[in-house]
Every structure is written in C-alpha cells, then in structure tokens.
Design a protein around this motif. Structure first.
Motif, PDB file in Angstrom:
ATOM      1  N   GLU A 523     -21.679 -52.842   9.312  1.00 23.91           N
ATOM      2  CA  GLU A 523     -22.643 -52.336  10.284  1.00 23.91           C
ATOM      3  C   GLU A 523     -21.939 -51.532  11.371  1.00 23.91           C
ATOM      4  OE1 GLU A 523     -26.381 -54.775  11.683  1.00 23.91           O
ATOM      5  OE2 GLU A 523     -24.807 -54.850  13.211  1.00 23.91           O
ATOM      6  N   CYS A 524     -22.586 -50.449  11.789  1.00 24.99           N
ATOM      7  CA  CYS A 524     -22.041 -49.656  12.881  1.00 24.99           C
ATOM      8  C   CYS A 524     -22.477 -50.283  14.199  1.00 24.99           C
ATOM      9  CB  CYS A 524     -22.551 -48.221  12.773  1.00 24.99           C
ATOM     10  SG  CYS A 524     -22.165 -47.238  14.230  1.00 24.99           S
ATOM     11  N   THR A 525     -21.527 -50.588  15.047  1.00 24.85           N
ATOM     12  CA  THR A 525     -21.895 -51.264  16.292  1.00 24.85           C
ATOM     13  C   THR A 525     -22.444 -50.274  17.316  1.00 24.85           C
ATOM     14  OG1 THR A 525     -19.609 -51.094  17.033  1.00 24.85           O
ATOM     15  CG2 THR A 525     -20.268 -53.167  16.040  1.00 24.85           C
ATOM     16  N   THR A 526     -22.313 -48.980  17.044  1.00 27.35           N
ATOM     17  CA  THR A 526     -22.870 -47.987  17.955  1.00 27.35           C
ATOM     18  C   THR A 526     -24.354 -47.725  17.671  1.00 27.35           C
ATOM     19  OG1 THR A 526     -20.713 -46.926  18.055  1.00 27.35           O
ATOM     20  CG2 THR A 526     -22.573 -45.657  18.898  1.00 27.35           C
ATOM     21  N   CYS A 527     -24.673 -47.451  16.390  1.00 26.21           N
ATOM     22  CA  CYS A 527     -26.066 -47.093  16.101  1.00 26.21           C
ATOM     23  C   CYS A 527     -26.799 -48.094  15.211  1.00 26.21           C
ATOM     24  CB  CYS A 527     -26.134 -45.702  15.464  1.00 26.21           C
ATOM     25  SG  CYS A 527     -25.591 -45.685  13.743  1.00 26.21           S
ATOM     26  N   GLY A 528     -26.090 -49.104  14.710  1.00 25.91           N
ATOM     27  CA  GLY A 528     -26.776 -50.130  13.914  1.00 25.91           C
ATOM     28  C   GLY A 528     -26.967 -49.769  12.452  1.00 25.91           C
ATOM     29  N   ARG A 563     -15.903 -43.629   8.791  1.00 21.40           N
ATOM     30  CA  ARG A 563     -16.765 -43.556   9.964  1.00 21.40           C
ATOM     31  C   ARG A 563     -18.223 -43.706   9.550  1.00 21.40           C
ATOM     32  NH1 ARG A 563     -16.066 -38.471  12.921  1.00 21.40           N
ATOM     33  NH2 ARG A 563     -13.794 -38.624  12.753  1.00 21.40           N
ATOM     34  N   CYS A 564     -19.059 -44.014  10.533  1.00 22.53           N
ATOM     35  CA  CYS A 564     -20.469 -44.279  10.271  1.00 22.53           C
ATOM     36  C   CYS A 564     -21.158 -43.019   9.748  1.00 22.53           C
ATOM     37  CB  CYS A 564     -21.138 -44.749  11.557  1.00 22.53           C
ATOM     38  SG  CYS A 564     -22.922 -44.835  11.432  1.00 22.53           S
ATOM     39  N   GLN A 565     -21.962 -43.200   8.711  1.00 21.99           N
ATOM     40  CA  GLN A 565     -22.664 -42.053   8.152  1.00 21.99           C
ATOM     41  C   GLN A 565     -23.824 -41.627   9.033  1.00 21.99           C
ATOM     42  OE1 GLN A 565     -23.367 -43.985   4.394  1.00 21.99           O
ATOM     43  NE2 GLN A 565     -22.345 -42.327   3.289  1.00 21.99           N
ATOM     44  N   GLY A 566     -24.272 -42.528   9.915  1.00 21.40           N
ATOM     45  CA  GLY A 566     -25.388 -42.209  10.790  1.00 21.40           C
ATOM     46  C   GLY A 566     -24.926 -41.409  11.994  1.00 21.40           C
ATOM     47  N   CYS A 567     -23.981 -41.968  12.770  1.00 17.87           N
ATOM     48  CA  CYS A 567     -23.627 -41.329  14.033  1.00 17.87           C
ATOM     49  C   CYS A 567     -22.193 -40.806  14.047  1.00 17.87           C
ATOM     50  CB  CYS A 567     -23.850 -42.300  15.193  1.00 17.87           C
ATOM     51  SG  CYS A 567     -22.665 -43.653  15.211  1.00 17.87           S
ATOM     52  N   GLY A 568     -21.436 -41.073  12.995  1.00  9.85           N
ATOM     53  CA  GLY A 568     -20.099 -40.505  12.932  1.00  9.85           C
ATOM     54  C   GLY A 568     -19.036 -41.270  13.698  1.00  9.85           C
ATOM     55  N   SER A 569     -19.411 -42.343  14.384  1.00 12.19           N
ATOM     56  CA  SER A 569     -18.393 -43.035  15.172  1.00 12.19           C
ATOM     57  C   SER A 569     -17.573 -43.975  14.284  1.00 12.19           C
ATOM     58  CB  SER A 569     -19.037 -43.805  16.318  1.00 12.19           C
ATOM     59  OG  SER A 569     -19.841 -44.818  15.795  1.00 12.19           O
ATOM     60  N   HIS A 570     -16.451 -44.429  14.819  1.00 10.22           N
ATOM     61  CA  HIS A 570     -15.528 -45.246  14.032  1.00 10.22           C
ATOM     62  C   HIS A 570     -15.801 -46.734  14.194  1.00 10.22           C
ATOM     63  CE1 HIS A 570     -12.850 -42.081  12.648  1.00 10.22           C
ATOM     64  NE2 HIS A 570     -13.127 -41.487  13.799  1.00 10.22           N
TER      65      HIS A 570
HETATM   66 ZN    ZN Z   1     -23.292 -45.368  13.746  1.00  9.79          ZN
END
Ligand code: ZN
Ligand code: ADP
Ligand code: ZN
Length: 817
Positions: A523-528, A563-570
């Motif tokens: 799970e991406c902790t930035t965008c979920g 990196r996250c496919q949604g928001c690109g963050s690591h």
């Molecule tokens: Zn994300």
C-alpha cells in the motif's frame, strides 16, 4: 436384425451415444469393454460399451464403430453402477466420471499426443509393420497426435496399434513426460570398513571413551544392528542414542561412520510386510471392539479419536481381519503426497499387498494398479489413495477407511464430477455390502450429526496413545501485547520465551500461518493506492524472495514496484504477513537455528513435500514454518511447541463453515505437538482471545463447538440441516453475468421460493478475467432431492436455449463445500 451399441464417451454429453454394430460384434461385446469410435467430423475417441439393443437412434444416423479394443471388460458392472450414482447425484455426465476415473493411457483419442520412450531400446524386428512406421516417424518428430498417425498409416483404425505400443512401453503419452517417477533417497549410516575388525573396534571404543556422546552413538549402532538386520537411518540412531544429529555428523566427518543413501522405491513395495502389528492398548482394544459391534448392525461407523490416540493402529487391525477373509480394503486419504509416512507404515505391515494410487504417478503406473485389480492380484488388496481411487475397479471390497474424514479436499471442485469422496465412499461400500469407517480427531459436523442421529455408529477415543496429556494451549492477546510493546515483529514475548525454552531442550517447533508469501497487501502511504491483479479482483501479494508481486488466483506476476503507480511517490509499505515473512523473522530471532518453510511455494517440485518432511523428521531442521499443509496427519516425534501466528484471519473467513474449519485446523495443528512422551505446548496469537472457537480449541471442547455450530446451522438453515446446491455463472462480461444469474434466479424462485439465495458476487468477484456470480439453493430435509435436481435441470435446459446465455458457463455444485 440390426444391432446398436450405446457407449459412454469421455466427454460431457447428456446422453449415451449410439453406434451401429454387426451381429458378431453384438455377440462378442460385453458391458465395460472399450471400443474405438468416430465422433463429430474427424475425432476418434475411446468409449465404453454400455448397452446393446435393436433400436436405431431417432435424431441422427448411427455410425459404425471402428473396432473393439478389449477382449474382456476393463470396467466392472458394480463400478459402472457407482459411476452412474455419482453422475446422477452430482449432476454431471457419465462421460465426465469416466474421464476422472480412467488413466489417460486407457482412453486414447485423436487429441492424445504420443512420443517415444527414450529409456527403452527396441529392435526393429520386435515391431510389426504398422508399429515400425510410427516408431520410425518418431525418430524425426518428437511427438505425434493420433491424427498424424492416421495419415502416416493411412487408415482410420489406429488405436489398437498405439495401445499395443503404449503397453509395450515403447511410447509415452505426452502429459506423462513431466510426471516421471523420481527415486527417493533416504540417509543411512554404518560403521566405516576401517573399524570393522574386533581389534580395531576395541581401539575405537577406547579412543572414544573421552567422547562419551560419540561412544553412545557407536554403542547404539551395535544395539540396532543386533536387534534387526536392517539399514540404520540417521534419525533412528539419534533417537536410540539420545544424542543429536550433530554428533552423528561429527563421527561421519571423522571417518568412523559412513553415510550412504538407499533408493527407496515407493511403487515397488519397500516395507518387509512382516512388521508385527502393535498390540493395542486397553482404550484402543475397546474402540476396536465397539467398531466391530457397530458393524454388525450399521454399515458406517465414525471413530472420533483425539490426535495421537492411535487410530492408525486400529485401522491396521481392521485391515488385517479383512485380509484374512480375502477382502479388499480401500484406505482413503485427503492428500496422498503428504502422507508418505503413513504409506510406509502400512507397507511395513502389509508389504506387497499394498497398492498406492497416486495422481502424481505416471499413467503406466496407474494402469498397473488398475490391471492388478482387474486380475484380482495379490498386489492390490489394500489400496491407498486420494479421492479418485474410489473410481477403481474393485470387485471384492470389504472395508473403506476414510481417514481425516473432515478434510475439505475430499470434495472435488473442478472439473466435474464434483463429488465428495467420503459420501461417494459410503455409497460404494454399500454396493459391495462392505463397511465404511470414518476417522478423525475433529469430525465434520455432517458426520457427527449423522452419528448423533444414530445413522452411523459413534466410537470415541479420548486419550492419547501412551497417556501423554493433550497439549497445553495458551491464548496470547495481540492487542495487549502491541499496546505494551511486547512484540518483536509478529512474535509476542510469550512465543519467543517458549521457543527459546523448547530449542534449549533440543525439541522442534512448528509455526503456522495460513498465508504464503511475504505480505498480502502493498500500500502507498501517501495516496492509499495498492497494486491489483489485472485479471482478478485481488491485491497482489509481495514475495520477497523473488522481489515480485504475485496473484495467488491466476499466477500473474510482475517485478516489485519501485514507486506508487497512483501518485508516483516512493512510500510503498507492506501490510499483513505470510509464511515468508515469518521465516525471515525467525532467522533474525534465532540466527543459529535451522529454519524451513513448507507452503505451495516451497513444495512445487514433485517431491518438494517429502524433502521438507524428511529433513524435519531427521531433525536437520529446528523450526518449520508452514500453511495448512502442516495439519494433515503428520506424525513428528520431536515437536514440542506449536505456534499459531494469527488465528483471526481464519475465524473471519467469509463462509458459513469458517468457524468449524478454524476449530478443525487449529486442533489439528496443535495435535502435532507432544506426540511421544512429553506434553506439548501450543500458543495461539489473536486479537480475540475471548472468541468462543478459541476457547473451545484451548479446552479441547469438541462437543461444545459442535452444539454451538449446530445451533447456527439450524437457525440459518445450513448443512447438515439443509442441503445446498450452488450454481455459479462465469463470463468475461460483467453485464451478461448479471443478466444470466438474474434470469436463472427468477426461474428458481418460482419453484423454490425463499429457499433461493442470491445471485451474489463472491468475495473475489473476478478471477482470470471472468466474473463470477453465485446462487444458492437450500433444500429442506423433507424436500425430495431427486425432484429438486429435476427442476433445476429443467430450468438449466431452458436457460441454455436462450441465445444470449449460451456463452455463459454454468457450474452446478451439489453439496457445495
Ligand atoms: Zn501513492
Ligand atoms: P492418530 O492416528 O490417532 O493420530 P497414531 O496412530 O499416529 O495416532 O498413533 C500415535 C503414535 O503412537 C504413533 O507414533 C504410533 O506408532 C504410536 N502407537 C499407537 N498405538 C500404538 C500401540 N498400540 N503400540 C505402540 N505404539 C502405538
Ligand atoms: Zn490474478
């Protein structure tokens, strides 16, 4: 007079198919013989003779058969009757049952692919002309379809030629290529030749007087050699000498002992067959007597014996009695690959009389078992096998034992026949006027209910074999442990303490986690956002070992994302844990101990299971981490501690049987602890220590669990009070699945009213790009099952007549588990 033959074709046809035969053929043919027949435009099939008559089919012109392949039946009358019952009860075609029952080598067809057996040397002169042409062609092409053979030989009737070549071992069927049998190696030790003489021996013992443990090992070796003249396994030696495998290894390194391997062949029998059966203790003797008494008035008995109560030894005695009366015995197991331990035990007692019917064996070996049974051979008196062994040609069955009768793997899911082996076993036994014994430490609610209704006899065995206490089960409250910071990774302080103690005392540990992989959710902790399978509606599981994301439903995999496919963050994080993560953590917690993992990922190779089971048995491994595979009847002698890492995801599974299953699973895993003389210990980590099921597991209260679950089943109208038929719709188009399921449900409701549930999407509504939707039909006890099925069939026929629905796959599952 014109003669016709109805045949069973190994394909899902609603009815038997009719061919034209000559008077001579009609004279010769018997029920259960094979014939080669043309079908469709250009196909050839092997079919079974079913019925001879004089009535021409009305809707098509009967073709003639190609030829008769047998001179006597290969399927018996009683066997066919049983297949008919399965087809009828589980709502499938007789052809589908035939396909499931017969080895592929028996049912050659135009799609069958053949290739040369490279291991056999054959002289050209040993082959007939036709045979030679095929053999020759395979020198230039690695494989051929039967259709190719038709053009090579320039004739239609080729199956007998191929059949002969397969029987001679010259050809293989394609799918057998990767099924080849691998020998299994077991480690043995003996005294090195350098020390064999009297005088060298004295010398050796003197030298070793300064190394008392090593001396113990040598003395134990002599004792074992003296007591019986068999090769000595490392594990036996360790046990007898009360030392460890490290000490044996030291002696091997010094060149005092010599290590060697013997190829143990599981198909040729390996047991001597002369091991004396053990004398039953008082409780076992009592149970044995009760079983015999039950069988005087009832055809089915349920043996409810706690784990390690010695049920197997009781089975052995019952088998012995049947053999004395010249009867066959079928011993059914849920999963044969996991039970080599048991197979060895039975081979030790019954030697050559034991035949193992193993789906992993090659076609030829399966054919051998089949033929041995047809010939009433000495070699096939005790058949051990998983569910499909029910479909073999028994002719003189006296007893069926269904071991671990609660196991859900007895029910076949896909493809049809979707039969339950326990239930089909009881029917088979009745057809032979034989008896059925169901055995389990944690019976299914179905069987216990039948026993409580007096339909089956019930025999209880409440003590472990040598009066070892049932393991002491402790519940560990995870919420509390996390709050008080008493966790290291997924291990509570209590679990670590117990593990440390157990290892210090030289015992082994089993850790159970019902998920494989490293963690089931990323799970991406930035965008979920969390990565999903493109083909299924599930999150991808992270597998650290390969640094991959994988789908456990369709096998899709990709490299782990950077990196996250949604928001690109690591900021990708993992949630939840599987066996792989537990293994990692154990290695950090106990770096000097040996850890192994047993789950689908580590046991894929054909003998994956056995390697792990063997090395654990030989104590080369201290801690074994695994999934439910660990629960299935394994008898490890040095396990003192069992840890269940997280009970909650078992309990929360969305299924009406989840609680029953959780109880069974946890009681069975716990049963692996303390099987010899020391009391075992079990720790269950959970967020719900007050959950009824956990309380019942920890107090070994099967009956309490049973009555509580039965209350729910009464209230919510589920089995064993009601019967269930599940109808599943599958299509790649979401809308079409909905329309189809709605149409079907509406028709069902007109007949069954409120006893129709759904249509509903299951928890995972799309698998392999197909949407799934389910309807449940609940059947009250007093409603006729036959009439219910008839009504469903009628609806199914009208459904199939709707053009838009023809591409929707409908799966009917009777007694859905
Ligand atoms: Zn994300
Ligand atoms: P269960 O099938 O009930 O779990 P097992 O039959 O595997 O139990 O028995 C547990 C252990 O006790 C096995 O190692 C078995 O060899 C041993 N055992 C059982 N009955 C006897 C007996 N009558 N004499 C000696 N050993 C026995
Ligand atoms: Zn998938």
């Amino acid at each position: 007079m014109t003669y016709f033959l109805d045949v069973i074709l190994p394909i899902p046809l609603q009815k038997a198919f009719t061919y034209h035969i000559t008077a001579a053929e009609a004279q010769f043919l018997k029920l259960g013989m094979r014939v080669a027949v043309p079908f469709g435009k250009s196909k050839i099939y092997t079919a079974l003779a079913y019925n001879i008559h004089n009535t021409a089919p009305t809707s098509y012109e009967a073709k003639t058969i190609h030829q008769i392949l047998d001179d006597r039946p290969v399927v018996s009358e009683i066997q066919l009757k049983h297949w008919e019952w399965i087809a009828n009860y589980y709502m499938c075609s007789l052809g589908e049952v035939m396909r499931a029952a017969m080895p592929n080598a028996f049912i050659l067809e135009s799609e069958t692919i053949i290739s040369k057996n490279e291991q056999i040397e054959i002289k050209d002169s040993e082959l007939k002309d036709d045979e030679f042409l095929i053999y020759e062609a395979l020198n230039y092409q690695s494989s051929l379809k039967i259709q190719d053979v038709v053009s090579i030989l320039d004739k239609k009737r080729v199956l007998p030629v191929i059949k002969n070549l397969v029987e001679k071992g010259v050809l293989h069927l394609q799918e057998e290529l990767y099924e080849k049998y691998q020998p299994k190696l077991v480690r043995y030790v003996k005294l090195h030749n350098n020390h064999k003489s009297e005088e060298k021996l004295q010398e050796l013992l003197e030298i070793l007087s300064r190394a008392p443990k090593q001396r113990e090992v040598i003395l134990a070796l002599f004792a074992l050699e003296a007591s019986d003249n068999k090769p000595i396994k490392v594990s036996e030696l360790v046990e007898r000498s009360g030392t460890s495998s490290a000490i044996v290894k030291a002696l091997i390194d010094k060149g005092i002992l010599e290590e060697y391997h013997i190829q143990t062949d599981r198909i040729q029998f390996e047991g001597d067959g002369d091991a004396d059966s053990k004398t039953l203790n008082e409780a076992q003797r009592q149970a044995f007597k009760e079983i015999e008494t039950t069988f005087q008035s009832k055809s089915v008995a349920l043996l409810h014996g706690v784990t390690s109560s010695g049920k197997t030894e009781i089975y052995v005695q019952l088998i012995q009695k049947q053999l004395e009366q010249g009867k066959q015995i079928l011993y059914l197991l849920p999963e044969i690959a996991l039970t080599t331990q048991l197979v060895h035990r039975l081979q030790d007692y019954f030697g050559d009389k034991v035949a193992v019917f193993h789906s992993r064996y090659s076609g030829n070996e399966r054919v051998e078992v089949w033929n041995n049974m047809l010939n009433n051979s000495e070699k096939a008196q005790v058949i051990i096998g998983a569910r499909s062994s029910l479909l073999l040609p028994f002719n003189n069955l006296g007893l069926i034992i269904v071991d671990e009768e609660h196991e859900q793997s007895y029910k076949q899911f896909d493809p049809a026949p979707r039969y339950h082996a326990r239930d089909a076993a009881i029917v088979l036994a009745n057809m032979h006027m034989a008896k059925t014994l169901l055995g389990s430490a944690t019976p299914s609610l179905e069987s216990y209910f039948n026993a409580s209704q007096g339909k089956y006899g019930l025999i209880e065995l409440n003590t472990r074999y040598n009066n070892v206490l049932m393991p002491d089960i402790e519940l560990v409250d995870l919420a509390d442990k996390y709050k008080r910071k008493r966790m290291k990774g997924h291990f509570s302080d209590r679990l670590i303490e117990e593990m440390t103690d157990t290892l210090e005392q030289g015992f082994q540990i089993i850790l159970f986690q019902n998920r494989r992989g490293f963690s089931p959710i990323v799970e991406c902790t930035t965008c979920g956002n969390s990565p999903q399978c493109p083909n299924c509606d599930v999150s991808l599981t992270y597998h650290q070992y390969r640094d991959q994301l994988r789908c456990h439903y369709c096998g899709y995999n990709s490299a782990m994302l950077k990196r996250c496919q949604g928001c690109g963050s690591h900021t990708l994080d993992t949630k939840g844990f599987g066996t792989e993560q537990i293994e990692e953590e154990v290695k950090v917690l106990f770096p000097e101990k040996k850890v192994a993992r047993m789950d689908l990922d580590t046991t894929r190779g054909k003998f994956g299971f056995e390697k792990i089971i063997n090395s654990f048995e030989q104590r080369e491994v201290d801690i074994l981490v695994g999934t439910q595979m660990l629960t299935k009847g394994l008898d490890f002698r040095h396990v003192k501690l069992v840890g269940i890492m997280n009970a909650d995801n078992l309990l929360n599974f969305p299924d009406f049987r989840a609680h029953e299953r959780s109880y069974q699973l946890m009681a069975q895993v716990s049963g692996r602890a303390g099987r010899t003389d020391i009391r075992g210990k079990v720790l269950i980590q959970t967020y719900n220590p007050h959950h009824n099921i956990l309380q019942q597991v920890s107090t070994n209260s099967f009956k309490e669990m049973y009555s509580e679950q039965m209350n729910d089943r009464y209230n919510y109208k589920y089995p064993p009070i009601y019967r269930l038929i599940k109808i599943t719709f599958k299509h790649k188009d979401y809308n079409r699945v909905n329309l189809a399921a709605d149409w079907y449900a509406k028709s069902l409701r007109q007949v069954f009213k409120a006893n129709v549930l759904g249509p509903e999407f299951p928890a995972i509504s799309r698998i392999r790009n197909l949407y799934n939707k389910n309807i449940l039909v609940k059947i009250p006890q007093k409603q006729s099952l036959a009439k219910t099925k008839e009504a469903i069939k009628k609806i199914d026929n009208s459904f199939n007549a709707v053009k838009d629905f023809r591409s929707v796959r409908v799966i009917i599952n009777v007694d859905n588990y």
